[in-house]
Design a protein around this motif. Sequence first.
Motif, PDB file in Angstrom:
ATOM      1  N   TRP A  22       0.839  -1.209   0.000  1.00  0.00           N
ATOM      2  CA  TRP A  22       0.000   0.000   0.000  1.00  0.00           C
ATOM      3  C   TRP A  22       0.872   1.256   0.000  1.00  0.00           C
ATOM      4  O   TRP A  22       0.570   2.237  -0.676  1.00  0.00           O
ATOM      5  CB  TRP A  22      -0.924   0.015   1.214  1.00  0.00           C
ATOM      6  N   ARG A  75     -12.644   2.981   3.364  1.00  0.00           N
ATOM      7  CA  ARG A  75     -12.449   1.874   2.421  1.00  0.00           C
ATOM      8  C   ARG A  75     -13.779   1.508   1.734  1.00  0.00           C
ATOM      9  O   ARG A  75     -13.811   1.212   0.533  1.00  0.00           O
ATOM     10  CB  ARG A  75     -11.867   0.657   3.151  1.00  0.00           C
ATOM     11  N   SER A 129      -5.874   3.322   6.056  1.00  0.00           N
ATOM     12  CA  SER A 129      -5.718   3.737   4.657  1.00  0.00           C
ATOM     13  C   SER A 129      -5.641   5.263   4.541  1.00  0.00           C
ATOM     14  O   SER A 129      -6.375   5.878   3.767  1.00  0.00           O
ATOM     15  CB  SER A 129      -6.880   3.201   3.815  1.00  0.00           C
ATOM     16  N   SER A 754      -6.861  -9.050   1.500  1.00  0.00           N
ATOM     17  CA  SER A 754      -5.971  -8.775   0.358  1.00  0.00           C
ATOM     18  C   SER A 754      -5.153 -10.009  -0.004  1.00  0.00           C
ATOM     19  O   SER A 754      -4.967 -10.333  -1.184  1.00  0.00           O
ATOM     20  CB  SER A 754      -5.031  -7.605   0.681  1.00  0.00           C
ATOM     21  N   THR A 772      -8.692  -3.736  -3.789  1.00  0.00           N
ATOM     22  CA  THR A 772      -8.983  -2.311  -3.565  1.00  0.00           C
ATOM     23  C   THR A 772      -9.660  -1.671  -4.775  1.00  0.00           C
ATOM     24  O   THR A 772     -10.202  -0.568  -4.672  1.00  0.00           O
ATOM     25  CB  THR A 772      -7.691  -1.527  -3.247  1.00  0.00           C
TER      26      THR A 772
END
Length: 849
Positions: A22, A75, A129, A754, A772
């Motif tokens: 990320w 998210r 995030s 993920s 994502t």
Amino acid sequence: MNNARRKPYPFDKIDPKWQAIWDKRQLFHAPNPGEKNFDPAKPKFYILDMFPYPSGAGLHVGHPEGYTATDIVARHKRMRGFNVLHPMGWDAFGLPAEQYAIKSGQHPAVTTRENIAKFKAQLKRIGFSYDWQREINTTDPRYYKWTQWIFLQIYNSWFNPETNKAEPISTYRGKNPDGARLAYVAEVPVNWCPELGTVLANEEVVDGKSEIGGFPVVQRPMRQWMLRITAYAERLLNELDGLDWPQGIKLLQSNWIGRSEGAEIEFKIDNQQKIHVFTTRPDTLYGATYMVLAPEHSLVDLIVTEEQWPVVREYRERAARKSELERTDLAKEKTGVFTGGFAINPANNEKIQIWIADYVLLGYGTGAIMGVPAHDERDLEFARKFDLPIREVVQPPGDEDPIGFVGEGIAVNSPVIDGLPSREAIRTITAWLETRGLGKGAINYKLRDWLFSRQRYWGEPFPIVWEGGKHRALNENELPVVPPPLDDYKPTGTGEPPLAKAKDWIRFSDKALRETNTMPQWAGSCWYYLRFCDPQNAQRFVGEEAERYWMGGDKPGGVDLYVGGTEHAVLHLLYARFWHKVLFDLGYLSKSEPFQRLVNQGIILGEDGQKMSKSRGNIVNPDDVIDQYGADAFRCYEMFMGPLEQMKPWSMRGVEGVARFLARVWRLLMTENQAGEWKLSAKLKDVDQDGAQQKTTHATIKKVTQDIESLSFNTAISQMMIFVNSFINAETIPLWAMRTFLVLLNPFAPHLTSELWEKLNAKFQDNVGDITEQKWPGYDERFLVEDEIEMVIQVNGKVRDRIKMSILATEDEMKAAALANPKIRKLVAEKTIRKVVVIPKKLVNIAAS
């Protein structure tokens, strides 16, 4: 067996892997309008955490509760097709770093930098995030340059009551512009802590001592910078209506502003001076038998007699050693001293005594009250203690004792208004006072102007210089004003700020000296949400296009969701709203309010049910939980504990339970071979779901979607547990159901999902992209319609079995199915069936003997 093998799944490898990915890909960066990859077709969603003060202790498990909630929403919104602004930064000026500098000699900037690094590393371990490209730090000169610039906009403005807004001071037509500025200098009583060497806000004083260090605090008059927030009292109150805030928080703000209607009344003194008093009950004026001034009131020195001066002076000194909270404590015994002076009651020309008492505060109202002991509990207690006259002027309804009655009734012993009900009496006596020039109708606020000075080193210096006894603003090109390096950060002991030690820095020119006070910690947090919109802009505090986009929308507030603790329910929100409204009035902003929706997370207590603190030894460090159970288990447990707004105790057994759920998710899709390697389960196949599976999947989509929108995260996790349990024993696990489920779980457990998504991609190669990049799934109500019901079968009133029936089944079909049931046939085999009663869609009862 090594520790990694004992883990229910390899989160110790998965978590850092995905955090690095990320970081490298910058997946959560939100481009501004006009920048590369900005999509103007998407709606915006600005979700904001109250940014933290980076203390040396780092995070405990209570801090990330709100951060986890906002991260789930962020998210989720990205998958729903929004441009999501979800930033993080540091409210880094403050007294703790300065106190550490005094003890260690280490510059506060060094301490702050180390603390920020620790906080940031902890936040990254939890997998939030955030758009780290937008990170801000209030102690960065590139940031506080604009804090100082905003102060200058306030300084160079005045509030025009005719237009009801701030305007440039150049438009002011009065003789004394400095007296009208929204930022001004005044000598006011303050909470002074000699040990810390600074003024403290009321909320920083606990039981007469400083919140930090527990040092004694005294009241003393000092020259301070003030911000005229009282000019905005009415707007701050009225414009709460359009905001989606908890009613309790709105009430706290309303009470803090404290609007009350009444009259301002003029009492003459023997020496022709006047005392102005505000009261909400002018109808009780005839019952005013004495007056009380705040000990600090300027008139005390003019009216005190020579005989009374020694006791007055001693009383004032004692009052100065008390905090405002101590002085206004309703439970404490009333104290006071007669000044020897008298005032004239304007209603009856009666001469009444003037006292001083510490329960009257200079900053509230006019710093003076008329004592009406018959109809005010506090005044009655004071009058009885000092044997002052008590006169009934309001007759209560019924047989209630008039002495001590504080409600509405009929005016008595009041010639101008005798016999009138209280409401009418108030209007009549106010008009009577106005026609005689003795008073007028007035609106009063408990809200006081904002004391904006601190005698500290570690804060934003004021962009002000003093020349010939007058203050003036620096030019914009002279910003930022950076605090000078010091060898000694200790308080001066004289009341002068530490910056006064920097003699070369103070001398701005041959004629001008710099202001040596600094701004309070509130300053940087008053506008940080605006800087997040455009943090790299060197030309403006926020670009116009970026501000219009991220703060846009059809509601008054710009930030779509603001989450933080209730400890900031009043002052931070009030101060930020005030700054925002000034900037809006001056044309710098497109919206009149900063925060549209506000949510306050509850406090997480220690496992002992007590508030977490070092002294209790009940602090839980997130790093320890993550080491043992992984970041996703930590995130999910924070949300599974209970409703977001409620207070709840931490439980490591609870964390273990959530970790077991995530392990079941892992094992639903993965199997471990004899070599200890994890492989995708052979049960996973690209096939259609059966009816029951389809129903469970769509029910889960609906529940999780609705629960995220309502911030009911605990029940969303419960539904996902139900989903996993329904598939755990399935012989075939449909790929589409698992992909859908992983998307639903992703906001809660981004690392695990993920990893599993990547493994699905490697095997099935169906070109669906990264998790994502997925769209949030929709649900179909058709699959949620109940087509079957569970029907109870009773024999002689006792439940003997349950069967599934079509929702369309007739009564005859239900009766036939019940009688054909093997268990029932066995029970009634040798009996006579006398009656069968069918209650449609519920039960069949067979009477047999």
